[in-house]
Write an enzyme that holds these catalytic residues in place. Structure first.
Site, short mmCIF file in Angstrom:
data_model
loop_
_atom_site.label_atom_id
_atom_site.label_comp_id
_atom_site.label_asym_id
_atom_site.label_seq_id
_atom_site.Cartn_x
_atom_site.Cartn_y
_atom_site.Cartn_z
CB CYS A 189 -0.95 -0.06 1.19
SG CYS A 189 -2.15 1.27 1.27
CG ASP A 236 -5.92 -1.35 -5.74
OD1 ASP A 236 -6.59 -0.32 -5.55
OD2 ASP A 236 -4.75 -1.49 -5.31
CG HIS A 267 -5.41 -1.68 -1.96
ND1 HIS A 267 -4.43 -1.07 -2.72
CD2 HIS A 267 -5.14 -1.35 -0.67
CE1 HIS A 267 -3.62 -0.40 -1.93
NE2 HIS A 267 -4.03 -0.56 -0.68
#
Length: 298
Positions: A189, A236, A267
């Site tokens: 991330c 995502d 994600h």
């Protein structure tokens, strides 16, 4: 819809809204009010919230007491960042006994050094790498014990100084007497962004980078050397929308890279503490990551 490991059926909208919430695009009240609209589908607010809230106790894969590793917290100097950094250093037993090994910097998400990231560091040490996971929140007292507060704290920090702290951490690893001189980085991330950013800004200190669902560097990319292995989640949209331009730049510069997109996952699919976790994709991505580091760091 997807049935979580906790038995809760979760519509895709909930994952999308959680991603917006986790990255600061909507506040908690908006996130919860949107979840409430799913009640007509038989989805309970409490059930979805519980499924999407990390359960780190259930997710631990390598115990901090594992005899094959030794974990400590170490300080390092970061003159261009917040002055001093702190990270979770995990050594394989062979290194404790006097051997040397390549190292991997572990970059956390947008919430500080939580237990999932510490577990990732332990997994790397079990695989034979020296692992170091800095905490961007050290200047604020460190990860507060829950992700919501961690996200709030990290938003108050300057991104450039966080980057400088992680650059200093990479230099700390290079100077460690047990490190062979080869250092890689893996990030998730926001940490995926950091992996890309350090590959662009300190290419002589990063010999291999693996961003999981990370956005491209914001700095000049002209110095990237690679190699890079990139992992993406098919669902995502936020991160995937940034990839074509980044890919074009890497191709133009002839940077060696591999990019994998994992079908029908969200994600955060590698984080095994929430319902976004997808075991088969996470294991495949992780085995690819370990092989990549073994190839380029050994």
């Amino acid at each position: 819809m997807k049935t979580s490991d906790k038995g809760v059926i979760i519509p895709q909208q909930a994952f999308d809204w959680y991603d917006e919430y986790a990255h600061g695009d909507i506040d908690r009240r908006t996130f919860l009010s949107r979840l409430a609209t799913l009640s007509a589908m038989g989805v309970t607010l409490a059930g979805v919230t519980a499924a999407l809230t990390p359960n780190y106790a259930e997710a631990e894969q390598v115990s901090f007491n594992d005899a094959a590793i030794k974990a400590t917290y170490e300080l390092f100097s970061s003159p261009n960042g917040y002055g001093e950094g702190k990270g979770y250093l995990v050594l394989p037993k062979a290194v404790v006994d006097g051997a040397s090994a390549p190292a991997v910097l572990v970059a956390h998400e947008n919430r500080g050094l939580n237990p999932y990231i510490e577990d990732v560091a332990r997994r790397l040490a079990k695989a034979g790498f020296i692992a170091f996971a800095p905490d961007a929140l050290h200047s604020l007292g460190g990860y507060p014990g829950n992700d919501d507060d961690g996200r709030t704290m990290q938003r108050t920090l300057e991104r450039d100084k966080i980057v400088a702290d992680f650059q200093a951490a990479a230099q700390f690893l290079h100077a460690h007497p047990s490190v062979t001189g080869k250092v890689g980085i893996v990030g998730f991330c926001f940490g995926g962004y950091l992996a890309n950013e350090l590959a662009a800004t300190i290419p002589d200190h990063i010999q291999a980078a693996v961003p999981f669902y990370g956005t491209p560097p914001t700095s000049d990319m002209s110095q990237i050397k690679g190699p890079i292995m990139l992992h993406f989640a098919e669902l995502d949209q936020r991160v995937n929308g940034t990839w074509p331009d980044y890919q074009m730049k890497l191709d133009e510069m002839q940077v060696p890279y591999q990019a994998f997109t994992y079908a029908k996952v969200n994600h955060g699919f590698h984080n095994d503490s929430t319902a976004r976790y997808h075991e088969a994709s996470a294991e495949l991505a992780w085995q690819r990551t370990l092989e990549f580091f073994k190839q380029h760091l050994n």
